[in-house]
Design an enzyme around this catalytic site. Structure first.
Site, PDB file in Angstrom:
ATOM      1  N   ARG A  37      81.742  43.730 121.862  1.00 25.57           N
ATOM      2  CA  ARG A  37      80.946  43.588 123.084  1.00 25.57           C
ATOM      3  C   ARG A  37      81.465  44.459 124.226  1.00 25.57           C
ATOM      4  O   ARG A  37      81.392  44.080 125.384  1.00 25.57           O
ATOM      5  CB  ARG A  37      80.918  42.114 123.549  1.00 25.57           C
ATOM      6  CG  ARG A  37      80.198  41.174 122.609  1.00 25.57           C
ATOM      7  CD  ARG A  37      78.696  41.418 122.707  1.00 25.57           C
ATOM      8  NE  ARG A  37      77.981  40.595 121.744  1.00 25.57           N
ATOM      9  CZ  ARG A  37      77.462  39.407 122.030  1.00 25.57           C
ATOM     10  NH1 ARG A  37      77.573  38.925 123.233  1.00 25.57           N
ATOM     11  NH2 ARG A  37      76.826  38.737 121.103  1.00 25.57           N
ATOM     12  N   ARG A  41      77.323  43.221 129.576  1.00 21.08           N
ATOM     13  CA  ARG A  41      77.232  42.740 130.950  1.00 21.08           C
ATOM     14  C   ARG A  41      78.478  42.917 131.798  1.00 21.08           C
ATOM     15  O   ARG A  41      78.413  42.777 133.013  1.00 21.08           O
ATOM     16  CB  ARG A  41      76.811  41.264 130.940  1.00 21.08           C
ATOM     17  CG  ARG A  41      75.332  41.103 130.606  1.00 21.08           C
ATOM     18  CD  ARG A  41      74.953  39.669 130.420  1.00 21.08           C
ATOM     19  NE  ARG A  41      75.581  39.129 129.222  1.00 21.08           N
ATOM     20  CZ  ARG A  41      75.378  37.907 128.753  1.00 21.08           C
ATOM     21  NH1 ARG A  41      74.587  37.075 129.413  1.00 21.08           N
ATOM     22  NH2 ARG A  41      75.962  37.497 127.656  1.00 21.08           N
ATOM     23  N   ARG A  50      69.614  48.261 132.142  1.00 15.92           N
ATOM     24  CA  ARG A  50      68.884  47.187 131.453  1.00 15.92           C
ATOM     25  C   ARG A  50      67.889  46.463 132.363  1.00 15.92           C
ATOM     26  O   ARG A  50      67.084  45.659 131.888  1.00 15.92           O
ATOM     27  CB  ARG A  50      69.881  46.158 130.911  1.00 15.92           C
ATOM     28  CG  ARG A  50      70.428  46.404 129.511  1.00 15.92           C
ATOM     29  CD  ARG A  50      69.423  46.106 128.401  1.00 15.92           C
ATOM     30  NE  ARG A  50      68.636  44.897 128.639  1.00 15.92           N
ATOM     31  CZ  ARG A  50      69.049  43.670 128.411  1.00 15.92           C
ATOM     32  NH1 ARG A  50      70.235  43.466 127.889  1.00 15.92           N
ATOM     33  NH2 ARG A  50      68.285  42.632 128.660  1.00 15.92           N
ATOM     34  N   ASP A  86      71.714  44.156 117.984  1.00 11.27           N
ATOM     35  CA  ASP A  86      72.066  42.744 117.879  1.00 11.27           C
ATOM     36  C   ASP A  86      71.912  42.311 116.432  1.00 11.27           C
ATOM     37  O   ASP A  86      71.162  42.937 115.671  1.00 11.27           O
ATOM     38  CB  ASP A  86      71.185  41.866 118.776  1.00 11.27           C
ATOM     39  CG  ASP A  86      71.792  40.468 118.934  1.00 11.27           C
ATOM     40  OD1 ASP A  86      72.667  40.290 119.793  1.00 11.27           O
ATOM     41  OD2 ASP A  86      71.415  39.569 118.157  1.00 11.27           O
ATOM     42  N   TYR A 161      71.417  30.764 112.574  1.00 10.66           N
ATOM     43  CA  TYR A 161      70.371  30.898 113.605  1.00 10.66           C
ATOM     44  C   TYR A 161      68.992  30.561 113.037  1.00 10.66           C
ATOM     45  O   TYR A 161      68.173  29.913 113.694  1.00 10.66           O
ATOM     46  CB  TYR A 161      70.358  32.316 114.180  1.00 10.66           C
ATOM     47  CG  TYR A 161      71.488  32.554 115.159  1.00 10.66           C
ATOM     48  CD1 TYR A 161      71.508  31.905 116.396  1.00 10.66           C
ATOM     49  CD2 TYR A 161      72.546  33.398 114.858  1.00 10.66           C
ATOM     50  CE1 TYR A 161      72.549  32.105 117.296  1.00 10.66           C
ATOM     51  CE2 TYR A 161      73.600  33.606 115.750  1.00 10.66           C
ATOM     52  CZ  TYR A 161      73.590  32.956 116.970  1.00 10.66           C
ATOM     53  OH  TYR A 161      74.612  33.144 117.852  1.00 10.66           O
TER      54      TYR A 161
HETATM   55  C1  LIG Z   1      76.643  35.924 117.304  1.00  7.00           C
HETATM   56  C2  LIG Z   1      76.178  37.308 117.680  1.00  7.00           C
HETATM   57  C3  LIG Z   1      74.963  37.632 118.343  1.00  7.00           C
HETATM   58  N1  LIG Z   1      74.932  39.013 118.501  1.00  7.00           N
HETATM   59  C4  LIG Z   1      76.084  39.567 117.975  1.00  7.00           C
HETATM   60  C5  LIG Z   1      76.849  38.514 117.428  1.00  7.00           C
HETATM   61  C6  LIG Z   1      78.146  38.704 116.696  1.00  7.00           C
HETATM   62  C7  LIG Z   1      79.251  38.967 117.655  1.00  7.00           C
HETATM   63  C8  LIG Z   1      79.841  37.754 118.311  1.00  7.00           C
HETATM   64  O1  LIG Z   1      80.366  36.903 117.583  1.00  7.00           O
HETATM   65  O2  LIG Z   1      79.779  37.677 119.532  1.00  7.00           O
HETATM   66  C9  LIG Z   1      76.455  40.974 117.876  1.00  7.00           C
HETATM   67  C10 LIG Z   1      76.208  41.861 119.017  1.00  7.00           C
HETATM   68  N2  LIG Z   1      75.304  41.718 120.046  1.00  7.00           N
HETATM   69  C11 LIG Z   1      75.386  42.790 120.876  1.00  7.00           C
HETATM   70  C12 LIG Z   1      76.326  43.706 120.342  1.00  7.00           C
HETATM   71  C13 LIG Z   1      76.514  45.066 120.984  1.00  7.00           C
HETATM   72  C14 LIG Z   1      77.578  45.943 120.696  1.00  7.00           C
HETATM   73  C15 LIG Z   1      78.901  45.612 121.387  1.00  7.00           C
HETATM   74  O3  LIG Z   1      79.692  44.821 120.832  1.00  7.00           O
HETATM   75  O4  LIG Z   1      79.176  46.215 122.446  1.00  7.00           O
HETATM   76  C16 LIG Z   1      76.867  43.122 119.196  1.00  7.00           C
HETATM   77  C17 LIG Z   1      77.936  43.655 118.267  1.00  7.00           C
HETATM   78  C18 LIG Z   1      74.609  43.018 122.097  1.00  7.00           C
HETATM   79  C19 LIG Z   1      74.182  41.830 122.873  1.00  7.00           C
HETATM   80  N3  LIG Z   1      73.575  40.695 122.383  1.00  7.00           N
HETATM   81  C20 LIG Z   1      73.271  39.859 123.428  1.00  7.00           C
HETATM   82  C21 LIG Z   1      73.698  40.464 124.623  1.00  7.00           C
HETATM   83  C22 LIG Z   1      73.534  39.845 126.012  1.00  7.00           C
HETATM   84  C23 LIG Z   1      72.128  39.978 126.469  1.00  7.00           C
HETATM   85  C24 LIG Z   1      71.959  40.777 127.722  1.00  7.00           C
HETATM   86  O5  LIG Z   1      72.803  41.627 128.089  1.00  7.00           O
HETATM   87  O6  LIG Z   1      70.905  40.599 128.336  1.00  7.00           O
HETATM   88  C25 LIG Z   1      74.258  41.707 124.302  1.00  7.00           C
HETATM   89  C26 LIG Z   1      74.798  42.746 125.233  1.00  7.00           C
HETATM   90  C27 LIG Z   1      72.580  38.553 123.283  1.00  7.00           C
HETATM   91  C28 LIG Z   1      73.176  37.658 122.265  1.00  7.00           C
HETATM   92  N4  LIG Z   1      73.027  37.811 120.918  1.00  7.00           N
HETATM   93  C29 LIG Z   1      73.751  36.814 120.276  1.00  7.00           C
HETATM   94  C30 LIG Z   1      74.378  36.016 121.267  1.00  7.00           C
HETATM   95  C31 LIG Z   1      75.251  34.834 121.008  1.00  7.00           C
HETATM   96  C32 LIG Z   1      74.009  36.564 122.521  1.00  7.00           C
HETATM   97  C33 LIG Z   1      74.492  36.135 123.886  1.00  7.00           C
HETATM   98  C34 LIG Z   1      73.503  35.357 124.667  1.00  7.00           C
HETATM   99  C35 LIG Z   1      73.861  35.398 126.150  1.00  7.00           C
HETATM  100  O7  LIG Z   1      74.969  34.979 126.500  1.00  7.00           O
HETATM  101  O8  LIG Z   1      73.035  35.899 126.905  1.00  7.00           O
HETATM  102  C36 LIG Z   1      73.897  36.713 118.790  1.00  7.00           C
END
Ligand SMILES: Cc1c2[nH]c(c1CCC(=O)O)Cc1[nH]c(c(CCC(=O)O)c1C)Cc1[nH]c(c(CCC(=O)O)c1C)Cc1[nH]c(c(C)c1CCC(=O)O)C2
Length: 354
Positions: A37, A41, A50, A86, A161
């Site tokens: 990540r 954000r 974004r 994602d 999920y």
């Molecule tokens: C479980 C999981 C998800 N997504 C992902 C996982 C496995 C990694 C982990 O264990 O954290 C993987 C993921 N999701 C995202 C990345 C981007 C690459 C990186 O690591 O920089 C990666 C590698 C972007 C994202 N995926 C998400 C965001 C946040 C949304 C935003 O910025 O608007 C990002 C940057 C949304 C997301 N998607 C998911 C979650 C739990 C969330 C967070 C929800 C929140 O707190 O808003 C599912």
């Protein structure tokens, strides 16, 4: 001969980087660093680009994906980029009705719980995710010798999920299905393994130098259940991409008791969260694999001195490893001060320079 011995294309350009060498357990000029990540954000430049664009839509715009993926590389000088996407993108691409709700995570309109629901999980083709191929083509041009890590969600975490319908603390519906209908569960995970493998292949063929399989929530399982009900599907994913010879990283949270099995599933590198010190993790994983980790992401909210102390502890525990990639034990928390991340990269590079 595999690409790991005889590289070609984008894998050639990045072959001698510190990150790739550490994955292969070869000597490195410094310990390579990247952060799960790292894009997202915590970066004001991310929030800016974004603005007004929903998460899933942003994953489908190659120019935006390229810019967001490059942001942390430019700012922090990390040793690898991770593709901005994602874990639910391939599911969306085959037509599953789902959305990523801000502050919540992926939400699935109709959960998958019965045999008939499996029909909705059709095979993924490269045409379904043309925007991924396009974005990676643009990215590798810009990245030069910096490796790009492709990724996907592992079958268990995706199933969680899909079966729960959204994020879950206890995974009760998922476990109910796993224990109550083992045949349906196995078929579900097998389909997800094929989708995941297809998604990873698209990324490798477009130019990703390594891949990471995120089984974020599999730490909810006991080892015997992991071995019986999850490992066959994850092993199928790793086998499906073995032909490319790119390093395969396997990560989950709370997986201290599963580390050995997660290596056995077919990983070249095992990701470790902050709960198990790396020297102990190496004993659990056994020889022949590199480790990735494992600073607690919450430590970054402490003083610079405390961050250095805790980082030294990680590096000291990693001193005897065959290969070490420095990372956090889980993703960067959204309110992390980005300057703390930049300082951390510099500290690890300086401290481990040989
Ligand atoms: C479980 C999981 C998800 N997504 C992902 C996982 C496995 C990694 C982990 O264990 O954290 C993987 C993921 N999701 C995202 C990345 C981007 C690459 C990186 O690591 O920089 C990666 C590698 C972007 C994202 N995926 C998400 C965001 C946040 C949304 C935003 O910025 O608007 C990002 C940057 C949304 C997301 N998607 C998911 C979650 C739990 C969330 C967070 C929800 C929140 O707190 O808003 C599912």
């Amino acid at each position: 001969m595999s690409a790991i011995d005889s590289p070609s294309g984008q894998q050639t350009k990045t072959y001698d980087s510190a990150f790739m060498k550490a994955c292969r357990r070869e000597p490195v000029p410094h310990t390579p660093v990247w952060f799960m990540r790292q894009a997202g954000r915590s970066l004001p430049e991310y929030l800016k680009v974004r603005e007004g664009i929903p998460m899933l839509e942003s994953c489908m715009r190659p120019e935006l994906v390229t810019e967001i993926t490059l942001q942390p590389v430019r700012r922090h000088k990390v040793d690898a980029a991770i593709f901005f996407s994602d874990i639910v993108v391939p599911l969306k691409a085959i037509g599953i009705d789902l959305d990523i709700k801000p502050g919540v995570g992926p939400v699935v309109a109709e959960p998958i719980r019965r045999r008939a629901d499996l029909d909705r999980l059709r095979a993924l083709t490269p045409d379904d995710v043309r925007y991924v191929t396009e974005a990676i083509g643009m990215l590798t041009g810009e990245l030069g010798t910096t490796p790009l890590i492709g990724f996907a969600g592992a079958p268990f975490t995706l199933a969680s999920y899909l079966v729960e319908g959204g994020p879950s603390r206890n995974h009760e519906h998922t476990k109910a299905l796993m224990y109550g209908d083992p045949e349906l569960w196995a078929d579900l995970l097998d389909r997800l393994a094929d989708i995941t493998a297809a998604f990873l292949k698209v990324q490798i063929e477009a130019g990703a130098s390594a891949i990471q399989l995120f089984d974020s929530w599999v730490g909810a399982l006991a080892p015997a259940d992991y071995r019986r009900s999850v490992m066959p599907a994850s092993a199928k994913v790793f086998r499906a991409v073995e032909q490319y010879g790119v390093p395969r990283i396997h990560f989950g949270v709370g997986t201290g008791e599963l580390l050995g099995l997660m290596g056995e599933a077919g990983a070249d590198v095992v990701g470790v969260d902050w709960r198990v010190p790396l020297d102990e993790a190496a004993r659990r994983v056994g020889p022949g694999k590199a480790l990735q980790g494992n600073l607690d992401p919450a430590v970054l909210f402490s003083t610079p001195e405390a961050v250095e102390t805790k980082t030294r502890e990680v590096l000291d525990a990693a001193a005897g490893l065959e290969g070490h990639i420095f990372n956090l034990g889980h993703g960067v928390l959204p309110t992390t001060d980005p300057d703390a991340l930049t300082r951390l990269v510099e500290y690890v590079h300086t401290r481990t320079a040989r």
